[in-house]
Motif scaffolding. Structure first.
Motif, PDB file in Angstrom:
ATOM      1  N   ILE A  37       0.727  -1.041  -0.033  1.00  0.00           N
ATOM      2  CA  ILE A  37       0.064   0.066  -0.149  1.00  0.00           C
ATOM      3  C   ILE A  37       0.889   1.425   0.051  1.00  0.00           C
ATOM      4  O   ILE A  37       1.681   1.356   1.049  1.00  0.00           O
ATOM      5  N   VAL A  38       0.774   2.247  -1.166  1.00  0.00           N
ATOM      6  CA  VAL A  38       1.579   3.310  -1.017  1.00  0.00           C
ATOM      7  C   VAL A  38       0.689   4.326  -1.384  1.00  0.00           C
ATOM      8  O   VAL A  38      -0.483   4.565  -1.529  1.00  0.00           O
ATOM      9  N   GLY A  39       1.234   5.696  -0.899  1.00  0.00           N
ATOM     10  CA  GLY A  39       0.537   7.024  -0.982  1.00  0.00           C
ATOM     11  C   GLY A  39       1.155   7.971  -0.285  1.00  0.00           C
ATOM     12  O   GLY A  39       2.306   7.630   0.507  1.00  0.00           O
ATOM     13  N   GLY A  40       0.917   9.116  -0.468  1.00  0.00           N
ATOM     14  CA  GLY A  40       1.790  10.255   0.239  1.00  0.00           C
ATOM     15  C   GLY A  40       1.359  10.517   2.017  1.00  0.00           C
ATOM     16  O   GLY A  40       0.518   9.346   2.159  1.00  0.00           O
ATOM     17  N   ASN A  41       1.816  11.468   2.504  1.00  0.00           N
ATOM     18  CA  ASN A  41       1.782  11.399   3.807  1.00  0.00           C
ATOM     19  C   ASN A  41       0.110  11.808   4.214  1.00  0.00           C
ATOM     20  O   ASN A  41      -0.487  12.563   3.439  1.00  0.00           O
ATOM     21  N   ALA A  42      -0.243  11.137   5.049  1.00  0.00           N
ATOM     22  CA  ALA A  42      -1.676  11.255   5.682  1.00  0.00           C
ATOM     23  C   ALA A  42      -2.626  10.931   4.627  1.00  0.00           C
ATOM     24  O   ALA A  42      -3.794  11.393   4.611  1.00  0.00           O
ATOM     25  N   SER A  43      -2.334  10.149   3.725  1.00  0.00           N
ATOM     26  CA  SER A  43      -3.207   9.756   2.487  1.00  0.00           C
ATOM     27  C   SER A  43      -4.371   8.621   2.751  1.00  0.00           C
ATOM     28  O   SER A  43      -5.293   8.354   2.138  1.00  0.00           O
ATOM     29  N   GLY A  44      -3.849   7.795   4.171  1.00  0.00           N
ATOM     30  CA  GLY A  44      -4.819   6.741   4.560  1.00  0.00           C
ATOM     31  C   GLY A  44      -4.305   5.537   4.415  1.00  0.00           C
ATOM     32  O   GLY A  44      -4.774   4.447   4.698  1.00  0.00           O
ATOM     33  N   LYS A  45      -2.707   5.386   4.169  1.00  0.00           N
ATOM     34  CA  LYS A  45      -2.216   3.885   3.962  1.00  0.00           C
ATOM     35  C   LYS A  45      -2.374   3.172   5.348  1.00  0.00           C
ATOM     36  O   LYS A  45      -3.015   2.050   5.386  1.00  0.00           O
ATOM     37  N   SER A  46      -1.975   3.840   6.266  1.00  0.00           N
ATOM     38  CA  SER A  46      -2.239   3.053   7.433  1.00  0.00           C
ATOM     39  C   SER A  46      -3.331   2.996   8.131  1.00  0.00           C
ATOM     40  O   SER A  46      -3.750   1.768   8.780  1.00  0.00           O
ATOM     41  N   THR A  47      -4.357   3.763   7.691  1.00  0.00           N
ATOM     42  CA  THR A  47      -5.640   3.726   8.209  1.00  0.00           C
ATOM     43  C   THR A  47      -6.138   2.573   7.519  1.00  0.00           C
ATOM     44  O   THR A  47      -6.922   1.759   8.170  1.00  0.00           O
ATOM     45  N   LEU A  48      -5.867   2.360   6.174  1.00  0.00           N
ATOM     46  CA  LEU A  48      -6.390   1.259   5.464  1.00  0.00           C
ATOM     47  C   LEU A  48      -6.144   0.046   6.327  1.00  0.00           C
ATOM     48  O   LEU A  48      -6.736  -1.183   6.642  1.00  0.00           O
ATOM     49  N   LEU A  49      -4.662  -0.191   6.396  1.00  0.00           N
ATOM     50  CA  LEU A  49      -4.072  -1.297   7.162  1.00  0.00           C
ATOM     51  C   LEU A  49      -4.814  -1.524   8.356  1.00  0.00           C
ATOM     52  O   LEU A  49      -4.775  -2.770   8.683  1.00  0.00           O
ATOM     53  N   ARG A  50      -4.867  -0.595   9.072  1.00  0.00           N
ATOM     54  CA  ARG A  50      -5.313  -0.781  10.531  1.00  0.00           C
ATOM     55  C   ARG A  50      -6.767  -1.273  10.615  1.00  0.00           C
ATOM     56  O   ARG A  50      -7.192  -2.112  11.293  1.00  0.00           O
ATOM     57  N   THR A  51      -7.574  -0.713   9.694  1.00  0.00           N
ATOM     58  CA  THR A  51      -8.924  -1.123   9.467  1.00  0.00           C
ATOM     59  C   THR A  51      -9.042  -2.569   9.038  1.00  0.00           C
ATOM     60  O   THR A  51      -9.746  -3.483   9.558  1.00  0.00           O
ATOM     61  N   LEU A  52      -8.268  -3.107   7.864  1.00  0.00           N
ATOM     62  CA  LEU A  52      -8.059  -4.410   7.671  1.00  0.00           C
ATOM     63  C   LEU A  52      -7.750  -5.377   8.869  1.00  0.00           C
ATOM     64  O   LEU A  52      -8.349  -6.394   8.912  1.00  0.00           O
ATOM     65  N   ALA A 206       8.664  -0.603  -3.250  1.00  0.00           N
ATOM     66  CA  ALA A 206       7.317  -1.273  -3.414  1.00  0.00           C
ATOM     67  C   ALA A 206       7.080  -1.980  -4.628  1.00  0.00           C
ATOM     68  O   ALA A 206       6.428  -3.189  -4.753  1.00  0.00           O
ATOM     69  N   ALA A 207       7.512  -1.164  -5.850  1.00  0.00           N
ATOM     70  CA  ALA A 207       7.290  -1.667  -7.038  1.00  0.00           C
ATOM     71  C   ALA A 207       8.377  -2.971  -7.347  1.00  0.00           C
ATOM     72  O   ALA A 207       7.755  -3.963  -8.042  1.00  0.00           O
ATOM     73  N   ARG A 208       9.444  -2.830  -6.551  1.00  0.00           N
ATOM     74  CA  ARG A 208      10.448  -4.253  -6.697  1.00  0.00           C
ATOM     75  C   ARG A 208       9.972  -5.422  -5.948  1.00  0.00           C
ATOM     76  O   ARG A 208       9.993  -6.532  -6.508  1.00  0.00           O
ATOM     77  N   TYR A 209       9.425  -5.281  -4.943  1.00  0.00           N
ATOM     78  CA  TYR A 209       9.211  -6.280  -3.935  1.00  0.00           C
ATOM     79  C   TYR A 209       7.515  -6.998  -3.850  1.00  0.00           C
ATOM     80  O   TYR A 209       7.198  -8.050  -3.599  1.00  0.00           O
ATOM     81  N   ALA A 210       6.702  -6.045  -4.488  1.00  0.00           N
ATOM     82  CA  ALA A 210       5.379  -6.284  -4.418  1.00  0.00           C
ATOM     83  C   ALA A 210       4.682  -6.930  -5.628  1.00  0.00           C
ATOM     84  O   ALA A 210       5.202  -6.428  -6.807  1.00  0.00           O
ATOM     85  N   ASP A 211       3.785  -7.946  -5.522  1.00  0.00           N
ATOM     86  CA  ASP A 211       3.137  -8.493  -6.770  1.00  0.00           C
ATOM     87  C   ASP A 211       2.129  -7.606  -7.180  1.00  0.00           C
ATOM     88  O   ASP A 211       1.576  -7.476  -8.352  1.00  0.00           O
ATOM     89  N   HIS A 212       1.493  -6.690  -6.172  1.00  0.00           N
ATOM     90  CA  HIS A 212       0.269  -5.837  -6.284  1.00  0.00           C
ATOM     91  C   HIS A 212       0.465  -4.671  -5.535  1.00  0.00           C
ATOM     92  O   HIS A 212       0.978  -4.765  -4.408  1.00  0.00           O
ATOM     93  N   LEU A 213       0.259  -3.486  -6.231  1.00  0.00           N
ATOM     94  CA  LEU A 213       0.295  -2.460  -5.551  1.00  0.00           C
ATOM     95  C   LEU A 213      -1.152  -1.762  -5.355  1.00  0.00           C
ATOM     96  O   LEU A 213      -1.921  -1.957  -6.081  1.00  0.00           O
ATOM     97  N   ILE A 214      -1.282  -1.053  -4.343  1.00  0.00           N
ATOM     98  CA  ILE A 214      -2.618  -0.269  -3.989  1.00  0.00           C
ATOM     99  C   ILE A 214      -2.254   1.226  -3.758  1.00  0.00           C
ATOM    100  O   ILE A 214      -1.566   1.465  -2.694  1.00  0.00           O
ATOM    101  N   ALA A 215      -2.438   2.137  -4.532  1.00  0.00           N
ATOM    102  CA  ALA A 215      -2.063   3.414  -4.424  1.00  0.00           C
ATOM    103  C   ALA A 215      -3.342   4.345  -3.725  1.00  0.00           C
ATOM    104  O   ALA A 215      -4.376   4.391  -4.431  1.00  0.00           O
ATOM    105  N   VAL A 216      -3.043   4.748  -2.628  1.00  0.00           N
ATOM    106  CA  VAL A 216      -4.114   5.577  -1.752  1.00  0.00           C
ATOM    107  C   VAL A 216      -4.028   7.067  -1.943  1.00  0.00           C
ATOM    108  O   VAL A 216      -2.814   7.541  -1.927  1.00  0.00           O
ATOM    109  N   GLY A 217      -5.067   7.857  -2.102  1.00  0.00           N
ATOM    110  CA  GLY A 217      -5.061   9.125  -2.188  1.00  0.00           C
ATOM    111  C   GLY A 217      -6.352   9.880  -2.343  1.00  0.00           C
ATOM    112  O   GLY A 217      -7.039   9.219  -2.861  1.00  0.00           O
TER     113      GLY A 217
END
Length: 274
Positions: A37-52, A206-217
Motif C-alpha cells: 500500500i503506497v501513497g503520500g503522507n496522511a493519505s490513508g495508507k496506515s488507516t486502510l491497514l489498521r482497518t483491515l 514497493a514496485a520491486r518487491y510487491a506483486d500488487h500495488l494499492i495507491a491511496v490518495g
C-alpha cells in the motif's frame, strides 16, 4: 503451505473520530501474493491497514475474511489467521527478545495448553530468519532501532499466520537491512504462500518487491494492480504531486520512479538558454 484466505473490503469508510479519511473503498487482497500500500503522507495508507486488521472500527461498510466480518470474529481465531506488525509497537519494560518473540505464539495456546516444542521451534525459526538469534537474551530496551524492528518482525513471524499485515516494516532500518527484511518477506511468501500486505513509503522498493500495488490518495483508491500498471508518471504526479520519469530497473525489470529535481531542471534550462 499456508491456507489461502479471502480478505476484502466492501464500501468501506474509515477514519478517526469525526474525520473520514477513506470513503467507499471496495477491494480484494490477492491471496498468496505480496501487496504494498503506497501513497503520500496522511493519505490513508496506515488507516486502510489498521482497518483491515480490525484495529479501527469502520465508519461504514465491512472488512471480510472468507466472507465473515473481522469485527465479529473471536480475537483468538482471527489471530490464528492474521498477524500484524503495527507502526509503533509497544513492549513491556524489561522484556527480553526471546520473551517478546514468544508472545507471537499466544494465539496458538488454549486456556489449558502448555508451551510446546513446536512453540520453541517457531520462535527459533523466527529469530533465525530475522538474524536476531544472538540477541535472544538481551533486553529489548538495550537494542538499536533497527535491531528492535527486526525483533518485532520476528514476533510477527513466530505467530505463523496465513495472512501477515505490516505497517512500514522497514522503519528505522538502513538500506542494507531494508533489503534483508523485504527479501525475508519474499522468501516467506515463496516458501509458505503467506499472503503479505504492507505499507511502504519507498515507491521503488514497493514496485520491486510487491506483486500488487494499492495507491491511496484523495480519500480512496487511486489505482491498484501490478506495479507495471500502477506506477506511472501520471499517478506519481496525481498522488504525490511530483514530476518524474519511469524507467525499468535493469536487475529486477520492475518500474523505477526517477524524480525530476527542480535544481537539475533549472540547470538544464540554463544550459539550453546558453
Amino acid at each position: 503451505m499456508t491456507q489461502h484466505h479471502r480478505l476484502e473490503t466492501r464500501e468501506l469508510s474509515a477514519g478517526y473520530e469525526k474525520r473520514v479519511i477513506l470513503e467507499d473503498v471496495s477491494l480484494t487482497i490477492p491471496a498468496g501474493k505480496i501487496t504494498a500500500i503506497v501513497g503520500g503522507n496522511a493519505s490513508g495508507k496506515s488507516t486502510l491497514l489498521r482497518t483491515l486488521a480490525r484495529i479501527l472500527q469502520p465508519k461504514a461498510g465491512n472488512v471480510l475474511l472468507d466472507g465473515n466480518s473481522v469485527h465479529h470474529m473471536p480475537s483468538r481465531k482471527l489471530a490464528q489467521v492474521m498477524g500484524l506488525l503495527p507502526q509503533s509497537p509497544i513492549a513491556p519494560e524489561g522484556i527480553t527478545v526471546a520473551d517478546l518473540v514468544g508472545r507471537g505464539r499466544h494465539p496458538h495456546q488454549g486456556v489449558f495448553s502448555r508451551w510446546s516444542r513446536e512453540d520453541d521451534r517457531a520462535v527459533f525459526r523466527a529469530l533465525e530468519a530475522t538474524g536476531t538469534e544472538e540477541l535472544a537474551e538481551r533486553d529489548l530496551d538495550t537494542l538499536s532501532g533497527g535491531q528492535r524492528q527486526r525483533v518485532w518482525i520476528a514476533m510477527a513471524l513466530a505467530q505463523e499466520t496465513d495472512l501477515l499485515l505490516l505497517d512500514e516494516p522497514t522503519t528505522f532500518l538502513d538500506v542494507a537491512h531494508q533489503i534483508e527484511v523485504l527479501d525475508l518477506l519474499v522468501d516467506l511468501n515463496t516458501a509458505q504462500g503467506t499472503t503479505i500486505v504492507m505499507v511502504l513509503h519507498d515507491l521503488n522498493l514497493a514496485a520491486r518487491y510487491a506483486d500488487h500495488l494499492i495507491a491511496v490518495g484523495g480519500g480512496g483508491i487511486r489505482a491498484e494492480g501490478a506495479p507495471q500498471q500502477v506506477l506511472t508518471e501520471e499517478l506519481v504526479q496525481t498522488v504525490f504531486g511530483l514530476s518524474c520519469r519511469i524507467v525499468t530497473d535493469p536487475v529486477s525489470h520492475t518500474p523505477v520512479m526517477v524524480p525530476i529535481g527542480r535544481h537539475k531542471a533549472v540547470e538544464k534550462h540554463k544550459d539550453a538558454a546558453a
